[in-house]
Write a protein that holds these residues in place. Structure first.
Motif, PDB file in Angstrom:
ATOM      1  N   ARG A 114     -39.473  -2.477  16.735  1.00  0.00           N
ATOM      2  CA  ARG A 114     -41.047  -3.964  16.233  1.00  0.00           C
ATOM      3  C   ARG A 114     -40.768  -5.098  15.449  1.00  0.00           C
ATOM      4  N   LEU A 115     -41.175  -5.773  16.663  1.00  0.00           N
ATOM      5  CA  LEU A 115     -41.130  -7.239  15.562  1.00  0.00           C
ATOM      6  C   LEU A 115     -42.887  -8.138  15.631  1.00  0.00           C
ATOM      7  N   VAL A 116     -41.961  -9.032  14.377  1.00  0.00           N
ATOM      8  CA  VAL A 116     -43.446  -9.411  13.999  1.00  0.00           C
ATOM      9  C   VAL A 116     -43.213 -11.017  13.925  1.00  0.00           C
ATOM     10  N   LEU A 117     -43.201 -11.813  14.519  1.00  0.00           N
ATOM     11  CA  LEU A 117     -42.589 -13.274  14.820  1.00  0.00           C
ATOM     12  C   LEU A 117     -44.253 -14.312  14.494  1.00  0.00           C
ATOM     13  N   SER A 118     -43.872 -14.301  12.418  1.00  0.00           N
ATOM     14  CA  SER A 118     -45.179 -15.327  12.116  1.00  0.00           C
ATOM     15  C   SER A 118     -44.648 -16.843  11.940  1.00  0.00           C
ATOM     16  N   SER A 119     -45.730 -17.560  12.238  1.00  0.00           N
ATOM     17  CA  SER A 119     -45.416 -19.278  12.009  1.00  0.00           C
ATOM     18  C   SER A 119     -43.833 -19.349  12.724  1.00  0.00           C
ATOM     19  N   THR A 120     -43.391 -18.473  14.387  1.00  0.00           N
ATOM     20  CA  THR A 120     -42.127 -18.981  14.048  1.00  0.00           C
ATOM     21  C   THR A 120     -42.703 -19.943  15.206  1.00  0.00           C
ATOM     22  N   CYS A 200     -38.067  -4.774  22.732  1.00  0.00           N
ATOM     23  CA  CYS A 200     -39.617  -3.748  21.639  1.00  0.00           C
ATOM     24  C   CYS A 200     -41.011  -5.115  21.575  1.00  0.00           C
ATOM     25  N   PRO A 201     -41.715  -3.938  20.856  1.00  0.00           N
ATOM     26  CA  PRO A 201     -43.542  -4.774  21.261  1.00  0.00           C
ATOM     27  C   PRO A 201     -42.935  -6.122  20.354  1.00  0.00           C
ATOM     28  N   VAL A 202     -43.987  -6.850  20.557  1.00  0.00           N
ATOM     29  CA  VAL A 202     -43.534  -7.588  19.758  1.00  0.00           C
ATOM     30  C   VAL A 202     -45.047  -8.751  19.723  1.00  0.00           C
ATOM     31  N   LEU A 203     -44.837  -8.531  18.131  1.00  0.00           N
ATOM     32  CA  LEU A 203     -46.707  -9.530  17.439  1.00  0.00           C
ATOM     33  C   LEU A 203     -46.319 -10.816  17.575  1.00  0.00           C
ATOM     34  N   LEU A 204     -47.678 -11.389  17.396  1.00  0.00           N
ATOM     35  CA  LEU A 204     -47.192 -13.526  17.409  1.00  0.00           C
ATOM     36  C   LEU A 204     -48.365 -13.235  17.203  1.00  0.00           C
ATOM     37  N   VAL A 205     -47.901 -13.713  15.024  1.00  0.00           N
ATOM     38  CA  VAL A 205     -48.862 -14.232  14.098  1.00  0.00           C
ATOM     39  C   VAL A 205     -49.058 -15.781  13.916  1.00  0.00           C
ATOM     40  N   GLY A 206     -49.956 -16.484  14.114  1.00  0.00           N
ATOM     41  CA  GLY A 206     -50.066 -17.930  13.776  1.00  0.00           C
ATOM     42  C   GLY A 206     -51.271 -18.217  12.359  1.00  0.00           C
ATOM     43  N   ALA A 207     -51.090 -18.957  12.164  1.00  0.00           N
ATOM     44  CA  ALA A 207     -51.341 -19.685  10.972  1.00  0.00           C
ATOM     45  C   ALA A 207     -52.795 -20.905  11.979  1.00  0.00           C
ATOM     46  N   ARG A 223     -42.691 -17.503  26.244  1.00  0.00           N
ATOM     47  CA  ARG A 223     -41.806 -16.856  26.234  1.00  0.00           C
ATOM     48  C   ARG A 223     -41.154 -15.295  26.501  1.00  0.00           C
ATOM     49  N   LEU A 224     -42.503 -14.752  25.423  1.00  0.00           N
ATOM     50  CA  LEU A 224     -42.679 -13.149  25.632  1.00  0.00           C
ATOM     51  C   LEU A 224     -43.140 -12.781  26.321  1.00  0.00           C
ATOM     52  N   PRO A 225     -43.151 -13.048  27.653  1.00  0.00           N
ATOM     53  CA  PRO A 225     -44.722 -11.925  27.977  1.00  0.00           C
ATOM     54  C   PRO A 225     -44.860 -10.638  27.385  1.00  0.00           C
ATOM     55  N   GLY A 226     -46.579 -10.556  27.408  1.00  0.00           N
ATOM     56  CA  GLY A 226     -46.639  -8.996  27.473  1.00  0.00           C
ATOM     57  C   GLY A 226     -46.935  -9.224  25.822  1.00  0.00           C
ATOM     58  N   SER A 227     -46.535  -9.812  24.966  1.00  0.00           N
ATOM     59  CA  SER A 227     -46.367  -9.891  23.532  1.00  0.00           C
ATOM     60  C   SER A 227     -48.118  -9.909  22.980  1.00  0.00           C
ATOM     61  N   ALA A 228     -48.237  -9.838  21.442  1.00  0.00           N
ATOM     62  CA  ALA A 228     -49.553  -9.506  21.343  1.00  0.00           C
ATOM     63  C   ALA A 228     -50.156 -10.121  20.252  1.00  0.00           C
ATOM     64  N   ARG A 229     -51.004 -11.314  20.216  1.00  0.00           N
ATOM     65  CA  ARG A 229     -51.303 -11.713  19.388  1.00  0.00           C
ATOM     66  C   ARG A 229     -52.383 -11.731  17.994  1.00  0.00           C
ATOM     67  N   ALA A 248     -52.101  -6.820   6.758  1.00  0.00           N
ATOM     68  CA  ALA A 248     -53.563  -6.241   7.138  1.00  0.00           C
ATOM     69  C   ALA A 248     -52.905  -5.666   9.367  1.00  0.00           C
ATOM     70  N   ILE A 249     -52.796  -6.750   9.016  1.00  0.00           N
ATOM     71  CA  ILE A 249     -52.731  -7.148  10.558  1.00  0.00           C
ATOM     72  C   ILE A 249     -51.236  -6.391  11.526  1.00  0.00           C
ATOM     73  N   VAL A 250     -49.976  -6.925  10.196  1.00  0.00           N
ATOM     74  CA  VAL A 250     -48.790  -6.236  10.117  1.00  0.00           C
ATOM     75  C   VAL A 250     -49.183  -4.438  10.078  1.00  0.00           C
ATOM     76  N   ALA A 251     -49.978  -4.192  10.194  1.00  0.00           N
ATOM     77  CA  ALA A 251     -50.125  -2.368   9.534  1.00  0.00           C
ATOM     78  C   ALA A 251     -50.294  -1.609  10.700  1.00  0.00           C
ATOM     79  N   GLY A 252     -51.230  -2.796  11.461  1.00  0.00           N
ATOM     80  CA  GLY A 252     -52.508  -2.118  12.174  1.00  0.00           C
ATOM     81  C   GLY A 252     -51.215  -2.160  13.332  1.00  0.00           C
ATOM     82  N   PHE A 253     -50.405  -3.705  13.521  1.00  0.00           N
ATOM     83  CA  PHE A 253     -49.852  -3.044  14.599  1.00  0.00           C
ATOM     84  C   PHE A 253     -48.547  -2.512  14.906  1.00  0.00           C
ATOM     85  N   LEU A 254     -47.800  -1.793  13.335  1.00  0.00           N
ATOM     86  CA  LEU A 254     -47.393  -0.634  12.912  1.00  0.00           C
ATOM     87  C   LEU A 254     -47.627   0.428  13.673  1.00  0.00           C
TER      88      LEU A 254
END
Length: 256
Positions: A114-120, A200-207, A223-229, A248-254
């Motif tokens: 799984r992939l988490v992209l934070s402020s990317t 893999c499943p992707v979560l995008l985290v924005g600040a 560019r990442l259709p189907g990703s969560a946000r 908390a967000i990352v733990a829930g996603f995982l």
């Protein structure tokens, strides 16, 4: 308890901090930080899994890379995974760490669960042009009167709570005069050619309080259709500021 270690790799020794046990999640920091960006996050994620925050090659206490590029940094991530015996791991990255995480997932999709992209940022042709025209972010000239320390502080003071600036300045001092190398590596990365290789499943985290990365959230999502946000409304550039909500967000996603 946070534990520290050095892993022997083909690049030299890579320094890392870890907490907890179970399924691994590897945490990648922004430029020019170190594992310390995740100091508060490690014990929170470590409650349910093995959380590992590494020093990117050339930063913190890790060996220098053969060249400062996103591909080389990603090679260091995979080398650490090899040294720690991790066939597969979830990977989370913040700012530059998110760009490195993209390359890890693109170059070795079988190793990222799984992939988490934070402020990317989305570093495509438009993004590279914008960075080419932008002044340096952290660059200072080392001076005998020590005024460059204040320069480092003031460069980020508009975007950081002042209590977090000591940690940033300490990490920046450790890599002078090469404090811009990570930003330069991002500016040269052809991300548009790599994001389509992620499997893999992707979560995008924005600040929401990040004036640089948050406006690019939609561009990356396209560019990442189907990703969560997920959006951290009071989030800022430093991950420490939103450590509890991020964890908390990352733990829930995982778990999902």
């Amino acid at each position: 308890m946070i534990r520290f270690g050095y892993a022997d790799t083909r690049f030299g020794q890579i320094h890392y901090a870890s907490c907890g046990a179970g399924e691994p999640v590897l945490l990648l920091h922004q430029t020019p930080r170190s594992w310390d960006e995740y100091r508060e996050v490690l014990p929170l994620l470590g409650r349910t899994r093995r959380a590992i925050a590494m020093d990117t090659l050339g930063f913190g206490n890790s060996a220098p890379p053969p060249r400062h590029s996103i591909e080389a940094y990603a090679g260091g991530v995979l080398a650490l995974m090899d040294a720690l015996g991790l066939a597969e791991a979830a990977v989370a990255g913040h700012h530059t760490g998110g760009v490195v995480a993209v390359e890890v997932a693109a170059s070795a999709p079988e190793r990222v669960s799984r992939l988490v992209l934070s402020s990317t940022p989305m570093v495509d042709h438009e993004g590279r042009l914008r960075r080419r025209e932008r002044p340096p972010i952290d660059a200072v000239r080392e001076l005998p009167d020590g005024s460059h320390l204040a320069g480092l502080w003031h460069n980020r003071a508009p975007y950081y709570p002042w209590r977090l600036l000591n940690r940033y300045v300490r990490d920046a001092l450790a890599v002078l005069p090469g404090v811009e190398r990570g930003h330069e590596a991002v500016a040269g990365y052809r991300m548009e050619e790599r994001v389509g290789l992620i499997r893999c499943p992707v979560l995008l985290v924005g600040a929401a309080g990040d004036p640089f990365a948050f406006p690019e959230l939609d561009r990356l999502a396209a560019r990442l259709p189907g990703s969560a946000r997920a959006v951290i409304e009071d989030g800022m550039i430093p991950l420490e500021h939103q450590a509890a909500e991020f964890a908390a967000i990352v733990a829930g996603f995982l778990r999902s």
